[in-house]
Scaffold this active site. Sequence first.
Site, PDB file in Angstrom:
ATOM      1  N   ASP A 142      20.352  26.346  21.297  1.00  0.00           N
ATOM      2  CA  ASP A 142      21.435  27.292  21.008  1.00  0.00           C
ATOM      3  C   ASP A 142      21.417  27.606  19.521  1.00  0.00           C
ATOM      4  OD1 ASP A 142      24.189  28.574  20.853  1.00  0.00           O
ATOM      5  OD2 ASP A 142      24.207  27.877  22.924  1.00  0.00           O
ATOM      6  N   ASP A 185      17.545  30.171  16.880  1.00  0.00           N
ATOM      7  CA  ASP A 185      17.981  31.539  17.141  1.00  0.00           C
ATOM      8  C   ASP A 185      16.958  32.207  18.048  1.00  0.00           C
ATOM      9  OD1 ASP A 185      18.774  34.239  16.998  1.00  0.00           O
ATOM     10  OD2 ASP A 185      19.242  34.115  14.856  1.00  0.00           O
ATOM     11  N   ASN A 224      18.908  32.375  28.996  1.00  0.00           N
ATOM     12  CA  ASN A 224      20.322  32.608  29.253  1.00  0.00           C
ATOM     13  C   ASN A 224      21.101  33.110  28.043  1.00  0.00           C
ATOM     14  OD1 ASN A 224      23.100  31.859  30.577  1.00  0.00           O
ATOM     15  ND2 ASN A 224      23.017  30.665  28.684  1.00  0.00           N
ATOM     16  N   SER A 240      23.064  40.954  33.951  1.00  0.00           N
ATOM     17  CA  SER A 240      24.484  41.204  34.165  1.00  0.00           C
ATOM     18  C   SER A 240      24.610  42.210  35.305  1.00  0.00           C
ATOM     19  CB  SER A 240      25.112  41.789  32.893  1.00  0.00           C
ATOM     20  OG  SER A 240      26.381  42.365  33.146  1.00  0.00           O
ATOM     21  N   TYR A 281      24.943  46.528  24.954  1.00  0.00           N
ATOM     22  CA  TYR A 281      25.034  45.513  26.001  1.00  0.00           C
ATOM     23  C   TYR A 281      24.410  46.024  27.299  1.00  0.00           C
ATOM     24  CZ  TYR A 281      26.889  41.877  29.025  1.00  0.00           C
ATOM     25  OH  TYR A 281      26.999  40.840  29.922  1.00  0.00           O
ATOM     26  N   LYS A 289      20.892  44.668  29.079  1.00  0.00           N
ATOM     27  CA  LYS A 289      20.910  44.025  30.387  1.00  0.00           C
ATOM     28  C   LYS A 289      20.049  44.785  31.395  1.00  0.00           C
ATOM     29  CE  LYS A 289      23.431  40.541  29.190  1.00  0.00           C
ATOM     30  NZ  LYS A 289      22.847  39.181  29.112  1.00  0.00           N
ATOM     31  N   THR A 308      33.928  32.117  30.864  1.00  0.00           N
ATOM     32  CA  THR A 308      33.351  31.356  29.754  1.00  0.00           C
ATOM     33  C   THR A 308      33.970  31.860  28.448  1.00  0.00           C
ATOM     34  OG1 THR A 308      31.543  32.886  29.244  1.00  0.00           O
ATOM     35  CG2 THR A 308      31.169  31.297  31.040  1.00  0.00           C
TER      36      THR A 308
END
Length: 276
Positions: free
Chosen positions: A37, A75, A102, A154, A172, A176, A207
């Site tokens: 992460d 990263d 992910n 997504s 976004y 996706k 989340t």
Amino acid sequence: MGRFDGKVAFITGAARGQGRSHALRLAGEGADVIAVDLCAPIGTVAYDLASPEDLAETGRLVEERGRRVVTAEADVRDADALRTAVRAGVAELGRLDVVLANAGIGLMSPDAPAADAFRDQLDVNLVGVWNTVQAAAPVLVEQARGGAVVLTSSAFGLTGRGGDGSGGGDGYVASKHGVVGLMRTWANWLAPHGVRVTCVNPSGVATPMLLNPAVAALFGGDAETPPKPAQDVANLLDVTLVQPEDVSAAVAFLASDEARYITGVALPVDAGMLVR
């Protein structure tokens, strides 16, 4: 015996949210984990990202399930850092079998320049996925044991909804959609090596990406209560947000030998949003 006994999974965005849920689901079924992460802020993102303490907690929870774990702060926009994380993890854990690309970002700050917000969405959500698989695929190919790659897209990667002309919104949706395209072409690329490539396409997931003050200020709700979605993105079933464990169940199936003849598939975990 667990479905992933003797196997190793490499997971990005593993410090919390869906990534942590995936790590714990696979560890609970026998997998050792390489958990990666960023653990640092990104200036254009409207909410707090995961911390080093979050990543350490994921590691602790994996070990609590009796599995080994290697954690790394890296990263996904940094290809060299990901290659280093994969090499270190494989050196310690001995192999690689499952890759879960992910890591991703969501709502962008209203103060962020549109061009910066658009570019950061693409760099994290799409280039980051490319970097992840480019770091891991050579290991899978060299091992000659097959494997499974599951990408996180997504529901907005399978519909024209979601973009609004803003840098963040359009970035976004574009990213996706791009993940679905990568999944389909990689399924062809890696099939001769016995590596299957699929993606999951969730609607809203409970989340910190959605349960945070920035989203609450924009859409309503609060850090504990799901925001009320607009009608065109509402789920068909009577649930506002699916749980990360719901997505992890789909990921675990796709990554397992039970799905040995499934590749090139985009699987919605969307409570029916896409059939409205």
